[in-house]
Enzyme design. Structure first.
Site, PDB file in Angstrom:
ATOM      1  N   GLY A 179       0.739  -0.927  -0.103  1.00  0.00           N
ATOM      2  CA  GLY A 179      -0.372  -0.627   0.637  1.00  0.00           C
ATOM      3  C   GLY A 179       1.669   0.996   0.386  1.00  0.00           C
ATOM      4  O   GLY A 179       1.622   1.927   0.098  1.00  0.00           O
ATOM      5  N   HIS A 238      10.466  38.359   6.100  1.00  0.00           N
ATOM      6  CA  HIS A 238      11.864  37.979   4.702  1.00  0.00           C
ATOM      7  C   HIS A 238      12.547  37.548   5.731  1.00  0.00           C
ATOM      8  O   HIS A 238      13.650  38.387   6.551  1.00  0.00           O
ATOM      9  CB  HIS A 238      11.281  38.924   3.794  1.00  0.00           C
ATOM     10  CG  HIS A 238      12.938  38.560   3.139  1.00  0.00           C
ATOM     11  ND1 HIS A 238      13.110  37.746   2.109  1.00  0.00           N
ATOM     12  CD2 HIS A 238      14.752  38.426   3.369  1.00  0.00           C
ATOM     13  CE1 HIS A 238      14.242  37.599   1.864  1.00  0.00           C
ATOM     14  NE2 HIS A 238      14.769  38.602   2.242  1.00  0.00           N
ATOM     15  N   VAL A 245      -3.413  -1.151   4.242  1.00  0.00           N
ATOM     16  CA  VAL A 245      -3.793  -1.294   3.102  1.00  0.00           C
ATOM     17  C   VAL A 245      -5.093  -0.520   2.403  1.00  0.00           C
ATOM     18  O   VAL A 245      -5.969  -0.233   2.688  1.00  0.00           O
ATOM     19  CB  VAL A 245      -4.294  -2.153   2.489  1.00  0.00           C
ATOM     20  CG1 VAL A 245      -3.368  -3.175   1.341  1.00  0.00           C
ATOM     21  CG2 VAL A 245      -5.137  -3.087   3.298  1.00  0.00           C
TER      22      VAL A 245
HETATM   23  P1  AMP Z   1      -4.837   4.212   1.543  1.00  0.00           P
HETATM   24  O1  AMP Z   1      -6.184   3.559   1.679  1.00  0.00           O
HETATM   25  O2  AMP Z   1      -4.656   5.604   1.351  1.00  0.00           O
HETATM   26  O3  AMP Z   1      -4.258   4.093   3.459  1.00  0.00           O
HETATM   27  O4  AMP Z   1      -3.921   3.298   1.252  1.00  0.00           O
HETATM   28  C1  AMP Z   1      -4.168   2.228   0.992  1.00  0.00           C
HETATM   29  C2  AMP Z   1      -3.360   1.740  -0.368  1.00  0.00           C
HETATM   30  O5  AMP Z   1      -3.706   0.170  -0.673  1.00  0.00           O
HETATM   31  C3  AMP Z   1      -4.351   1.337  -1.256  1.00  0.00           C
HETATM   32  O6  AMP Z   1      -3.348   2.427  -2.635  1.00  0.00           O
HETATM   33  C4  AMP Z   1      -4.739   0.737  -2.187  1.00  0.00           C
HETATM   34  O7  AMP Z   1      -4.693   0.387  -3.734  1.00  0.00           O
HETATM   35  C5  AMP Z   1      -3.809  -0.419  -2.264  1.00  0.00           C
HETATM   36  N1  AMP Z   1      -3.784  -1.869  -1.750  1.00  0.00           N
HETATM   37  C6  AMP Z   1      -4.680  -2.328  -0.817  1.00  0.00           C
HETATM   38  N2  AMP Z   1      -4.887  -3.711  -1.246  1.00  0.00           N
HETATM   39  C7  AMP Z   1      -3.438  -3.828  -1.829  1.00  0.00           C
HETATM   40  C8  AMP Z   1      -3.220  -4.747  -2.589  1.00  0.00           C
HETATM   41  N3  AMP Z   1      -3.843  -6.703  -2.834  1.00  0.00           N
HETATM   42  N4  AMP Z   1      -1.790  -5.369  -3.257  1.00  0.00           N
HETATM   43  C9  AMP Z   1      -1.344  -4.176  -3.374  1.00  0.00           C
HETATM   44  N5  AMP Z   1      -1.290  -3.317  -2.470  1.00  0.00           N
HETATM   45  C10 AMP Z   1      -2.586  -3.048  -2.330  1.00  0.00           C
END
Ligand code: AMP
Ligand code: FAD
Length: 481
Positions: A188, A454, A280
């Site tokens: 993620g 500044h 994630v």
């Molecule tokens: P956030 O929700 O901003 O914390 O980001 C979590 C990130 O994890 C998102 O950009 C998702 O696309 C990514 N993500 C979720 N599941 C997976 C996975 N199985 N493999 C790689 N990335 C993932």
């Protein structure tokens, strides 16, 4: 059943403790139930933010930044430092001390404001009655005219990488490593993944970030996101986009490692790490919070359904913070907590959801408020852009912090500022002055006519505002006026 409180708050994270304190300030008799506890089963206040979120992550970001500066930046200033060592347990202990000070501070604020803190797990039953299960297993029921649900959020787990709190950890585990992992994987490339990946990369980990999406930081203004990817890659983060994790296997034995499988445009891939952080996203903590007779609705993803005032469909039951729609940010929850408390007290307070500030605490920081160019294009709205790079800002040069830029977007006709996007030193604090300006409906010209001291980093904000109308003095204007 006792009915001695006007308001019962469930959860003492930033949304809940702020709501409880504001209710008490407004003369409402308030109790706040919190399930987080210490070894002695005493309630620990502050929620995710103070215990395992905003504050501890920033403590580690600041420690690791100082180490990286000493390693890479001091020599630019003519300072030589040899034999640098990172004492990871000391860094973690410093973080723990800050957490203790702040969670203890909330306890003191409860006492000072006469908020009754109750240790236990709260559940909303029918008729605005709350059941509290204490840590000794006993239960008690209390009801009140107003209930505020602030149960917050927890990390999302994904089946391909089950957290074992040893080799595979979530954001909480990533704040507790006892040594620097040699090979660190992060699933993620969101805010949390990038911040935690940066901490350990600065301390020497080889960090690989696996991100399922092809776009990097899609919510960030495209120009800044591109610049951030370049800078972070230069800092040693190997950010693999379009890499979806499909499985993992922890190798048993003394030297533990985890083999991670992912798919990308070239097919099936495999990579081995010593530690893996799963970052994630987060989910609302709404399971076991509501009895089915409570009348409060959850949406498909488990968020409590509320209107723009954080009212649920049950009169007198409110919900705020990560438990409800909108960005999962501490300050958004705090503002909602204040709004709900003031509405209970009969005021008409609102939250301006158009001006929620966002920050990514990497180095340089990335901060923004309002609309991106991409959003405005999609809305078909005409706009003007002014930008100014830190590479020609005197204060940034003096500090050897000249990566990044300030970008201000204003309505093409009215000149009203619609967005501010900053990547650079102290971006979060610089952007905050634009949140205030935008709250007062400032035009780019208003900012331009304001006197800035500044030399400051803020002068880059001033020049970007001037550049919107082609008046920048210390940079070459793209737009001539
Ligand atoms: P956030 O929700 O901003 O914390 O980001 C979590 C990130 O994890 C998102 O950009 C998702 O696309 C990514 N993500 C979720 N599941 C997976 C996975 N199985 N493999 C790689 N990335 C993932
Ligand atoms: P929480 O902070 O999750 O608090 C909820 C509280 O409710 C918890 O204490 C929980 O124990 C309690 N609770 C839950 N259920 C019950 C129940 N049934 N009975 C009693 N108590 C209950 N945000 C930012 O704005 N800036 C940042 O820099 C930032 N950095 C972060 C870094 C990390 C690593 C993480 C994980 C998060 C970060 N966040 C940041 C997000 C921020 O922490 C959350 O948005 C914020 O804590 C949400 O506040 P909340 O009060 O809604 O919920």
């Amino acid at each position: 059943m006792s009915n001695k409180y006007d308001v019962i708050v469930i959860g003492a994270g930033p949304a809940g403790y702020v709501a409880a304190i504001r209710c008490a300030q407004l003369g409402l008799k308030t109790a706040c139930i919190e399930k987080w506890h210490d070894d002695k089963k005493n309630a620990v206040y502050g929620g995710t933010c103070l215990n395992v979120g905003c504050i501890p992550s920033k403590a580690l970001l600041d420690s690791s930044h100082k180490y990286a500066e000493a390693q890479h930046d001091f020599k630019t200033h003519g300072i030589s430092a040899s034999g640098l060592k990172m004492d990871v347990p000391a860094m973690i202990a410093r973080k723990a001390k800050i957490v203790d000070q702040l969670t203890g501070g909330v306890k003191q604020l409860f006492t000072a404001n006469k908020v009754e803190g109750i240790a236990g797990v709260g559940k909303l039953l029918a008729n605005k009655t709350v059941q509290i299960t204490k840590h000794d297993g006993s239960t008690e029921e209390m009801s009140a005219e107003n209930i505020i649900l602030c149960a917050g959020s927890a990390p999302i787990n994904i089946p391909p990488a089950p957290v074992d709190n040893d080799t595979i950890v979530d954001s909480t585990g990533a704040l507790e490593f006892s040594a620097v992992p040699k090979r660190l994987g992060v699933i993620g490339a969101g805010v949390i993944g990038l911040e935690l990946g940066s901490v350990w990369a600065r301390l020497g980990s080889e960090v690989t970030v696996l991100e399922a999406m092809d776009a990097f930081l899609p919510a960030v203004d495209n120009q800044l996101a591109k610049s951030a990817l370049k800078i972070m890659t230069k800092q040693g983060l190997d950010i693999k986009l379009g890499a979806k994790v499909t499985g993992s296997k922890v190798a048993k034995g003394k030297a533990k490692s985890v083999t991670v499988n992912y798919t990308d445009k070239d097919g099936e891939q495999e990579i081995v790490f010593d530690k893996l952080i799963v970052a994630v996203g987060r989910r609302p903590v709404s399971e076991n919070l509501l009895d089915e007779k409570s009348g409060v609705e959850l949406d498909k993803r488990g968020f409590v359904v509320v209107d723009e005032t954080c009212a649920t469909a049950v009169a007198g039951v409110w919900a705020c913070g990560d438990l409800v729609r909108g960005p999962m940010l501490a300050h958004k929850g705090m503002e909602e907590g204040v709004m709900v408390a003031e509405r209970i007290a009969g005021k008409k307070t609102q939250v301006n959801y158009d001006l929620v500030p966002f920050v990514i605490y990497t180095h340089p920081e990335i901060a923004w408020v309002g609309k991106t160019e991409e959003q405005l294009k999609e809305e078909g709205r005409e706009y003007s852009v002014g930008s100014f790079p830190f590479s020609i800002n005197g204060r940034a040069m003096a500090a050897n912090e000249s990566d990044g830029m300030v970008k201000i977007i204003a309505d093409a006709k009215t000149d009203r500022v619609l967005g501010c996007h900053i990547i650079g030193p102290s971006a979060a604090d610089l952007m905050q002055q634009m949140v205030i300006a935008m709250e007062f409906s400032a035009s780019a010209e208003d900012i331009g006519l304001t006197m800035f001291s500044h030399p400051t980093l803020s002068e880059a904000v001033h020049e970007a505002a001037l550049a919107v109308n082609g008046h920048a003095i210390h940079g070459v204007n793209k737009r001539k006026r």
